[in-house]
Design a protein around this motif. Structure first.
Motif, PDB file in Angstrom:
ATOM      1  N   ASN A   1       0.837  -1.211   0.000  1.00  0.00           N
ATOM      2  CA  ASN A   1       0.000   0.000   0.000  1.00  0.00           C
ATOM      3  C   ASN A   1       0.867   1.255   0.000  1.00  0.00           C
ATOM      4  OD1 ASN A   1       0.969  -0.055   2.590  1.00  0.00           O
ATOM      5  ND2 ASN A   1      -1.004  -0.475   3.548  1.00  0.00           N
ATOM      6  N   THR A   2       2.186   1.041  -0.089  1.00  0.00           N
ATOM      7  CA  THR A   2       3.128   2.151  -0.254  1.00  0.00           C
ATOM      8  C   THR A   2       4.143   1.742  -1.307  1.00  0.00           C
ATOM      9  OG1 THR A   2       4.733   1.405   1.418  1.00  0.00           O
ATOM     10  CG2 THR A   2       2.893   2.760   2.197  1.00  0.00           C
ATOM     11  N   VAL A   3       4.745   2.722  -1.942  1.00  0.00           N
ATOM     12  CA  VAL A   3       5.721   2.417  -2.987  1.00  0.00           C
ATOM     13  C   VAL A   3       6.978   1.791  -2.409  1.00  0.00           C
ATOM     14  CG1 VAL A   3       6.897   4.659  -2.971  1.00  0.00           C
ATOM     15  CG2 VAL A   3       6.737   3.341  -5.112  1.00  0.00           C
ATOM     16  N   GLU A   4       7.272   2.076  -1.145  1.00  0.00           N
ATOM     17  CA  GLU A   4       8.467   1.504  -0.511  1.00  0.00           C
ATOM     18  C   GLU A   4       8.361  -0.017  -0.403  1.00  0.00           C
ATOM     19  OE1 GLU A   4       8.394   5.722   0.253  1.00  0.00           O
ATOM     20  OE2 GLU A   4       6.885   4.180   0.702  1.00  0.00           O
ATOM     21  N   ILE A   5       7.168  -0.522  -0.165  1.00  0.00           N
ATOM     22  CA  ILE A   5       6.984  -1.979  -0.097  1.00  0.00           C
ATOM     23  C   ILE A   5       7.240  -2.602  -1.470  1.00  0.00           C
ATOM     24  CG2 ILE A   5       5.308  -3.827   0.308  1.00  0.00           C
ATOM     25  CD1 ILE A   5       3.983  -2.073   2.402  1.00  0.00           C
ATOM     26  N   ILE A   6       6.824  -1.909  -2.510  1.00  0.00           N
ATOM     27  CA  ILE A   6       7.100  -2.410  -3.862  1.00  0.00           C
ATOM     28  C   ILE A   6       8.600  -2.387  -4.136  1.00  0.00           C
ATOM     29  CG2 ILE A   6       6.738  -1.990  -6.330  1.00  0.00           C
ATOM     30  CD1 ILE A   6       3.966  -0.984  -5.708  1.00  0.00           C
ATOM     31  N   TYR A   7       9.300  -1.367  -3.634  1.00  0.00           N
ATOM     32  CA  TYR A   7      10.757  -1.321  -3.777  1.00  0.00           C
ATOM     33  C   TYR A   7      11.388  -2.584  -3.185  1.00  0.00           C
ATOM     34  CZ  TYR A   7      10.544   3.761  -4.719  1.00  0.00           C
ATOM     35  OH  TYR A   7      10.288   5.004  -5.252  1.00  0.00           O
ATOM     36  N   VAL A   8      10.998  -2.902  -1.968  1.00  0.00           N
ATOM     37  CA  VAL A   8      11.564  -4.076  -1.279  1.00  0.00           C
ATOM     38  C   VAL A   8      11.227  -5.349  -2.056  1.00  0.00           C
ATOM     39  CG1 VAL A   8      11.511  -5.462   0.835  1.00  0.00           C
ATOM     40  CG2 VAL A   8      11.495  -2.955   0.979  1.00  0.00           C
ATOM     41  N   ALA A   9       9.992  -5.423  -2.539  1.00  0.00           N
ATOM     42  CA  ALA A   9       9.568  -6.600  -3.301  1.00  0.00           C
ATOM     43  C   ALA A   9      10.417  -6.776  -4.554  1.00  0.00           C
ATOM     44  CB  ALA A   9       8.096  -6.479  -3.673  1.00  0.00           C
ATOM     45  N   ARG A  10      10.669  -5.683  -5.248  1.00  0.00           N
ATOM     46  CA  ARG A  10      11.468  -5.772  -6.478  1.00  0.00           C
ATOM     47  C   ARG A  10      12.918  -6.148  -6.183  1.00  0.00           C
ATOM     48  NH1 ARG A  10       9.396  -6.575 -11.117  1.00  0.00           N
ATOM     49  NH2 ARG A  10      10.726  -5.138 -12.261  1.00  0.00           N
ATOM     50  N   LEU A  11      13.440  -5.669  -5.068  1.00  0.00           N
ATOM     51  CA  LEU A  11      14.801  -6.028  -4.669  1.00  0.00           C
ATOM     52  C   LEU A  11      14.885  -7.526  -4.379  1.00  0.00           C
ATOM     53  CD1 LEU A  11      17.561  -4.638  -4.067  1.00  0.00           C
ATOM     54  CD2 LEU A  11      16.868  -4.577  -1.671  1.00  0.00           C
ATOM     55  N   ILE A  12      13.917  -8.038  -3.632  1.00  0.00           N
ATOM     56  CA  ILE A  12      13.892  -9.471  -3.324  1.00  0.00           C
ATOM     57  C   ILE A  12      13.666 -10.279  -4.601  1.00  0.00           C
ATOM     58  CG2 ILE A  12      12.599 -11.277  -2.102  1.00  0.00           C
ATOM     59  CD1 ILE A  12      12.031  -9.187   0.085  1.00  0.00           C
ATOM     60  N   GLY A  13      12.840  -9.759  -5.502  1.00  0.00           N
ATOM     61  CA  GLY A  13      12.639 -10.425  -6.783  1.00  0.00           C
ATOM     62  C   GLY A  13      13.930 -10.557  -7.574  1.00  0.00           C
ATOM     63  N   GLY A  14      14.795  -9.564  -7.461  1.00  0.00           N
ATOM     64  CA  GLY A  14      16.091  -9.640  -8.130  1.00  0.00           C
ATOM     65  C   GLY A  14      16.958 -10.747  -7.563  1.00  0.00           C
ATOM     66  N   VAL A  15      16.892 -10.927  -6.246  1.00  0.00           N
ATOM     67  CA  VAL A  15      17.629 -12.026  -5.614  1.00  0.00           C
ATOM     68  C   VAL A  15      17.117 -13.359  -6.144  1.00  0.00           C
ATOM     69  CG1 VAL A  15      18.087 -13.205  -3.427  1.00  0.00           C
ATOM     70  CG2 VAL A  15      18.121 -10.702  -3.527  1.00  0.00           C
ATOM     71  N   ALA A  16      15.782 -13.480  -6.251  1.00  0.00           N
ATOM     72  CA  ALA A  16      15.187 -14.709  -6.781  1.00  0.00           C
ATOM     73  C   ALA A  16      15.618 -14.957  -8.220  1.00  0.00           C
ATOM     74  CB  ALA A  16      13.664 -14.618  -6.694  1.00  0.00           C
ATOM     75  N   LEU A  17      15.629 -13.907  -9.021  1.00  0.00           N
ATOM     76  CA  LEU A  17      16.009 -14.026 -10.431  1.00  0.00           C
ATOM     77  C   LEU A  17      17.439 -14.528 -10.586  1.00  0.00           C
ATOM     78  CD1 LEU A  17      15.371 -13.401 -13.457  1.00  0.00           C
ATOM     79  CD2 LEU A  17      16.296 -11.118 -13.026  1.00  0.00           C
ATOM     80  N   ALA A  18      18.323 -14.099  -9.695  1.00  0.00           N
ATOM     81  CA  ALA A  18      19.737 -14.460  -9.796  1.00  0.00           C
ATOM     82  C   ALA A  18      19.970 -15.960  -9.620  1.00  0.00           C
ATOM     83  CB  ALA A  18      20.547 -13.695  -8.755  1.00  0.00           C
ATOM     84  N   ILE A  19      19.096 -16.627  -8.885  1.00  0.00           N
ATOM     85  CA  ILE A  19      19.314 -18.049  -8.605  1.00  0.00           C
ATOM     86  C   ILE A  19      19.267 -18.897  -9.867  1.00  0.00           C
ATOM     87  CG2 ILE A  19      18.425 -20.064  -7.364  1.00  0.00           C
ATOM     88  CD1 ILE A  19      17.605 -18.167  -5.099  1.00  0.00           C
ATOM     89  N   PRO A  20      18.194 -18.859 -10.673  1.00  0.00           N
ATOM     90  CA  PRO A  20      18.240 -19.673 -11.895  1.00  0.00           C
ATOM     91  C   PRO A  20      19.300 -19.220 -12.893  1.00  0.00           C
ATOM     92  CG  PRO A  20      16.287 -18.255 -11.883  1.00  0.00           C
ATOM     93  CD  PRO A  20      16.886 -18.197 -10.508  1.00  0.00           C
TER      94      PRO A  20
END
Length: 220
Positions: free
Chosen positions: A93-112
C-alpha cells in the motif's frame, strides 16, 4: 527441462513492472492502483531498476549455496524469495513496499541465472548440452511475454497472481529431478551420484557405469 520454468518465472517478474507502472500512474481512485496515489517518474524508475540490484546480490548467494547445498536444492529454494516478492506486491500500500519486493525479486532471479546453467551442463549428455543451455534465453523471453501479454488486460491483482503461480508450478515439476551427479561425486556421495545418473539417462546402474566413472574422474 523443468528447471527452465524457474527462468520463465524470473522473466515474468522482470516484465511485471512494464504494465504495472502505467497503472500506478493512473488516477488513484482506479482499483488498479493500490497505493492510493499516483507515482512520479523517479519512483517508477526505482521500481524498474531495483531488480538488477537484487540480482547482483543474489548471484553471490546463489553461487555459494549451489556449492554448499547442491544445484537442485538451491534452485528449489528460489521459490522462497519469489513467493516473498509476490506476497509483498500483493499487500503493498506504499511504494516503498514495492521497492523491497522488487529487490527481493532480483535475488530470486539471480538463482536460476547462476545455478541453472551449472545444473544443465552437469546433467546433460554432450550431444544435447548446447541445446539445453540455449533454453535459458528462450524461457526468460517467454516469461517477459507472459507479463507483457497479460498485464495490459487484467487488474493489478490478477497479474501478480498469474506471475506468482509460475514459481509454484516450477517447484512442483522440478521437485522429482535428481541432484547433479557431478556435485554428488565431488562431495563423496558416489552411490547417490550413480543412482542420479541412472535416473537421468533412463538406464540401469550397470548401464551408466562407464559414464559414472568418467564423471568421478572429472571431479577429482
Amino acid at each position: 527441462m523443468p528447471g527452465n520454468m524457474c527462468v520463465m518465472a524470473g522473466g515474468a517478474m522482470l516484465g511485471w513492472s512494464s504494465p504495472i507502472i502505467s497503472k500506478l500512474k493512473e488516477d488513484p481512485i482506479n482499483d488498479d492502483n493500490p497505493l492510493g496515489r499516483t507515482i512520479d517518474d523517479t519512483e517508477a524508475s526505482w521500481i524498474g531498476s531495483l531488480t538488477p540490484v537484487g540480482a547482483l546480490i543474489g548471484s553471490f548467494m546463489a553461487g555459494y549455496l549451489a556449492e554448499r547445498w547442491g544445484r537442485r536444492i538451491t534452485l528449489l529454494l528460489s521459490v522462497i524469495p519469489f513467493s516473498l516478492c509476490w506476497l509483498l506486491i500483493a499487500v503493498a500500500n506504499t511504494v516503498e513496499i514495492i521497492y523491497v519486493a522488487r529487490l527481493i525479486g532480483g535475488v530470486a532471479l539471480a538463482i536460476p541465472f547462476t545455478v541453472l546453467p551449472m545444473y544443465a551442463g552437469e546433467i546433460a549428455e554432450i550431444s544435447i548440452r548446447g541445446i539445453l543451455g540455449s533454453f535459458l534465453q528462450l524461457f526468460i523471453t517467454i516469461g517477459l511475454l507472459w507479463s507483457y501479454c497479460i498485464g495490459p488486460y487484467v487488474s493489478y491483482t490478477v497479474l501478480w497472481i498469474a506471475c506468482a503461480a509460475l514459481p509454484i508450478v516450477f517447484f512442483i515439476i522440478f521437485y522429482p529431478m535428481p541432484e547433479s551427479p557431478y556435485f554428488l561425486f565431488a562431495n563423496g556421495r558416489k552411490t547417490e551420484a550413480i543412482n542420479a545418473l541412472a535416473k537421468l539417462r533412463g538406464k540401469s546402474i550397470q548401464g551408466v557405469e562407464i559414464e559414472a566413472s568418467e564423471m568421478e574422474v572429472g571431479t577429482l
